[in-house]
Design an enzyme around this catalytic site. Structure first.
Site, PDB file in Angstrom:
ATOM      1  N   ASP A  32       0.819  -1.216   0.000  1.00  0.00           N
ATOM      2  CA  ASP A  32       0.000   0.000   0.000  1.00  0.00           C
ATOM      3  C   ASP A  32       0.859   1.277   0.000  1.00  0.00           C
ATOM      4  O   ASP A  32       0.646   2.177   0.834  1.00  0.00           O
ATOM      5  CB  ASP A  32      -0.915   0.034   1.244  1.00  0.00           C
ATOM      6  CG  ASP A  32      -1.708  -1.243   1.453  1.00  0.00           C
ATOM      7  OD1 ASP A  32      -2.144  -1.837   0.460  1.00  0.00           O
ATOM      8  OD2 ASP A  32      -1.887  -1.633   2.623  1.00  0.00           O
ATOM      9  N   GLU A 241     -11.551  -0.090  -3.322  1.00  0.00           N
ATOM     10  CA  GLU A 241     -10.707   0.464  -2.254  1.00  0.00           C
ATOM     11  C   GLU A 241      -9.508   1.162  -2.880  1.00  0.00           C
ATOM     12  O   GLU A 241      -9.390   1.250  -4.109  1.00  0.00           O
ATOM     13  CB  GLU A 241     -10.219  -0.652  -1.318  1.00  0.00           C
ATOM     14  CG  GLU A 241      -9.298  -1.642  -2.024  1.00  0.00           C
ATOM     15  CD  GLU A 241      -8.829  -2.797  -1.150  1.00  0.00           C
ATOM     16  OE1 GLU A 241      -9.311  -2.973  -0.033  1.00  0.00           O
ATOM     17  OE2 GLU A 241      -7.954  -3.541  -1.629  1.00  0.00           O
TER      18      GLU A 241
HETATM   19  O1  FUB Z   1      -3.230  -3.463   3.595  1.00  0.00           O
HETATM   20  C1  FUB Z   1      -4.538  -3.750   3.993  1.00  0.00           C
HETATM   21  C2  FUB Z   1      -5.515  -3.448   2.908  1.00  0.00           C
HETATM   22  O2  FUB Z   1      -5.230  -4.242   1.757  1.00  0.00           O
HETATM   23  C3  FUB Z   1      -5.490  -2.043   2.390  1.00  0.00           C
HETATM   24  O3  FUB Z   1      -6.057  -1.099   3.254  1.00  0.00           O
HETATM   25  C4  FUB Z   1      -6.181  -2.236   1.103  1.00  0.00           C
HETATM   26  O4  FUB Z   1      -6.101  -1.161   0.226  1.00  0.00           O
HETATM   27  C5  FUB Z   1      -5.521  -3.506   0.589  1.00  0.00           C
HETATM   28  O5  FUB Z   1      -4.318  -3.216  -0.066  1.00  0.00           O
END
Ligand code: FUB
Length: 338
Positions: A32, A241
């Site tokens: 991320d 997301e």
């Molecule tokens: O790293 C945890 C979660 O996985 C993140 O918040 C999302 O975007 C995905 O990458």
């Protein structure tokens, strides 16, 4: 390097092959990556993946991270420096578990680290911590940002100096649970209404002190070229997301992950609030369940930071990478095939 847990560690890296990027960090797991240029240098604010031995589920329980490290690079081919622990979950008084994808911003002499973590009721909230240095250590505010929820904050400062936070994520990111305005635990995935408009990411302008929202949270609407909202069942295109915002030639580019279909997609607008018109996919699936990205301009070129699982082969133990982001003459982003 053995100094990862305690202090500064430097990875020397030779010139990177742009067509075949390698993990930027190899002595810990990172994911991320939110990259920024501060004072002419690249700073990366990633998640710090660990093996916590939590079984995999659709709510992402296996992503059980406990701290953040900040990394820096003098140039895109240069060494990557690990600046050690920037914020630990034990120093966030309201936190319960799972420190997920963070972002950072700078304003008026202070650096701000924004981070999603579940509170003691197991509800994701977004916290903020401050430092006089881009690498921390950061000191967390005693409570989450009022009115914040869900995950994946991405903080964008416009050319007029106004700063906005984009945030949200469905499934484990809990965005669907806030559909009515209050938290409702009943869905662990999405709205389950395929023919209705998809859930939107959220946006709010930040207050001058960067510690609060300065206005009610709004939807980041994504529409197709006929002006119709993308639908919940349109898993190849709808927001899942990992939002990011950048501006190129006066246009606002809202980019995001489609999650369960594993693409990075983008939509554009003439306003930071949207509505954003869907433009297409710009990155095909990487190894691992999904990726999460950021986009920066550095020395006249554009770069995308993202992650895959080259080092471990395991979905919850990821490694960050960087490669050049290229555009066509009309501003559209060239498709990347990792
Ligand atoms: O790293 C945890 C979660 O996985 C993140 O918040 C999302 O975007 C995905 O990458």
């Amino acid at each position: 390097c053995g100094a990862v847990e305690t202090g500064i560690c430097q990875n020397t890296t030779t010139k990177r092959d742009p067509a075949n990027p390698k993990p930027l960090v190899t002595d810990s797991y990172t994911a991320d990556p939110s990259a920024h240029v501060f004072n002419g240098k690249i700073y990366i604010y990633p998640s710090h993946d660990i093996e916590a031995n939590v079984p995999q589920d659709d709510e992402g329980g296996h992503f059980n991270m406990r701290d953040y490290h900040v990394f820096s690079m003098d140039n895109i081919n240069g060494k990557v420096t690990d600046h050690g622990v920037a914020l630990d979950i034990k120093d966030v008084p309201w936190a319960g578990r799972q420190m997920w994808a963070p972002d950072a911003a700078y304003k008026n002499g202070t650096y701000y680290l924004y981070f999603p973590v579940k509170d003691k009721e197991d509800i994701f909230r977004i916290g903020v911590a401050t430092s006089k240095s881009p690498t921390g250590p950061f000191k967390a505010e005693p409570a989450p940002i009022p009115g914040s929820y869900s995950i994946d904050p991405a903080v964008f400062t416009d050319t007029d100096g106004k700063t906005y936070m984009y945030f949200g994520g469905i499934w484990g990111g809990q965005l669907q649970r806030w559909y009515t305005g209050t938290y409702d635990k009943s869905s662990s995935t999405d709205l389950k209404k395929d023919n209705e408009p998809a859930l939107s990411a959220k946006v709010a302008r930040m207050s001058k002190d960067m510690l609060k929202f300065d206005e009610p949270v709004k939807d980041v609407q994504i529409i197709d070229k006929d002006g119709k909202p993308l639908l919940g069942g349109d898993h190849n295109r709808r927001f899942f997301e990992g939002a990011w915002m950048h501006k190129y030639k006066d246009k606002y580019y809202f980019s995001y992950s489609t999650g369960d279909t594993h693409f990075l997609a983008y939509a554009t607008s003439n306003s930071p609030y949207g509505p954003f018109t869907y433009q297409g996919i710009f990155m095909k699936p990487v190894t691992g369940w999904t990726t999460h990205h950021s986009i920066i301009e550095f020395n006249g070129k554009w770069y995308i930071f993202y992650h895959d699982v080259e080092l471990s082969g395991k979905t919850h133990l990821r490694n960050i990478k960087v490669r050049e982001l290229k555009r066509n003459a009309d501003g559209s982003i060239e498709l990347i095939t990792p």
